[in-house]
Design an enzyme around this catalytic site. Structure first.
Site, PDB file in Angstrom:
ATOM      1  CG  ASN A 195      42.282  39.727  36.934  1.00  0.00           C
ATOM      2  OD1 ASN A 195      41.281  40.002  37.598  1.00  0.00           O
ATOM      3  ND2 ASN A 195      42.239  38.867  35.920  1.00  0.00           N
ATOM      4  CG  ASP A 257      49.241  31.332  34.686  1.00  0.00           C
ATOM      5  OD1 ASP A 257      48.474  31.688  35.601  1.00  0.00           O
ATOM      6  OD2 ASP A 257      48.872  30.609  33.735  1.00  0.00           O
TER       7      ASP A 257
END
Length: 323
Positions: A195, A257
């Site tokens: 991220n 995920d």
């Protein structure tokens, strides 16, 4: 293409705080912090990076191989649910002494989170060999996600030595790894997932420049929260994809995920990077709108409708072919 998913398998304890953590945190008193938050709810769900990603790939029609270590309690309710969804659990190691890992997380009204993770049986993942699995199973790509650090390093090294394509997804474990270990995890990866914060942390810990990382990996995928995702191709071409608008925000755990599962499912099935990121964004929002990381199901008609609204009919038609 079959994807082996090597990462944590855990039970999630998810709680909701009806307020803002920021209102209780005093910047000049953080070294003395001692807080307790009275929560409104407790949900106990199946989770873990590997479990979440494998479940999502199964929902998208794939047959992923789950790789990780769990306690005897895994068989009680977790394994059956995954196998019913198309996940191959035959490579999961059952510990004789430890419980399945636990993730304990509290989310506030801003979707900010405070969490703890107990590894338990996950530490035994280091005893699983990719080479041994390759002799018994057919897979084309190994995703090496957040797991026991020694397991992550072993599985990455084995993939390089055996010539098996792998995706690097160090995520939460970057905080624990030193710079040399982080370099070992990404070197030679076909895909690198982070991220925005993890990307900055990776650069800081390794001392590498963006260009130097690009020379070590294939495709770089950086998720940007509500701003979407940035994908950098092998030749340096950048692609930006926005999010699929949410109908509601319930619980952000597992959203990253879910994105990875959608992206890899799409790209290994032949979709372009842009379309793969759009599919990943769809799966991510389905998890955001659900309590529990493995409680959602794909409704193809609804999926196509939401993809059409978010990205247009051409994108929806392209992605529909792999659903």
């Amino acid at each position: 293409m079959t994807i082996a998913v090597s990462a944590s398998i855990a039970t999630d304890h998810l709680m909701r705080f009806p307020g803002r953590f920021a209102d209780a945190l005093l910047a000049d008193q953080l070294e003395h912090v001692s807080l307790s938050f009275l929560v409104d709810d407790l949900q106990i769900r199946r989770g873990g990076v590997a479990g979440n990603i494998a479940y999502a790939i199964g929902q998208l029609g794939g047959n992923p191989l789950l790789v990780g270590a769990v306690g005897a309690d895994f068989a009680e309710s977790y394994r059956g649910k995954l196998e019913a969804g198309g996940v191959d659990c035959s490579a999961v190691r059952i510990s004789e002494s430890a419980h399945t890992a636990r993730f304990v997380c509290t989310t506030d009204d801003d979707m900010a989170q405070i969490a703890s993770f107990y590894p338990g049986a996950m530490s035994e993942s280091r005893d699983i060999g990719i080479g041994e699995l390759a002799e018994k199973h057919e897979f084309d790509l190994v995703l090496v996600g957040a797991n026991d650090p020694e397991a992550m390093l072993r599985h990455t090294t084995e993939c390089r030595e055996l010539g098996i394509r792998f995706a690097a997804d160090p995520s939460q474990q970057l905080a624990r790894l030193d710079g040399d270990q982080a370099v070992q995890l990404i070197d030679g990866a076909d895909y690198l997932f982070t991220n925005r914060y993890e990307w900055a942390l990776l650069l800081q810990k390794t001392g590498l420049t963006e260009e130097e990382v690009a020379a070590r990996v294939g495709i770089r995928v950086t998720t940007l929260g509500g701003d979407g995702v940035l994908v950098v191709d092998r030749d340096g071409t950048t692609i930006e994809v926005g999010v699929v608008p949410e109908n509601t925000k319930v619980e952000p755990t597992g959203v990253g995920d879910a994105f990875r599962a959608g992206f890899l499912t799409g790209h290994t099935a032949g979709l372009s990077l842009e379309r793969s990121a759009q599919l990943g964004s769809l799966v991510a929002v389905l998890v955001l709108e659900t309590m529990g990381t493995q409680e959602w199901a794909l409704d193809k008609v609804d999926a196509v409708e939401r993809l059409t609204k978010a990205y247009g009919p051409e994108a929806a038609a392209d992605i529909e072919r792999v659903l």
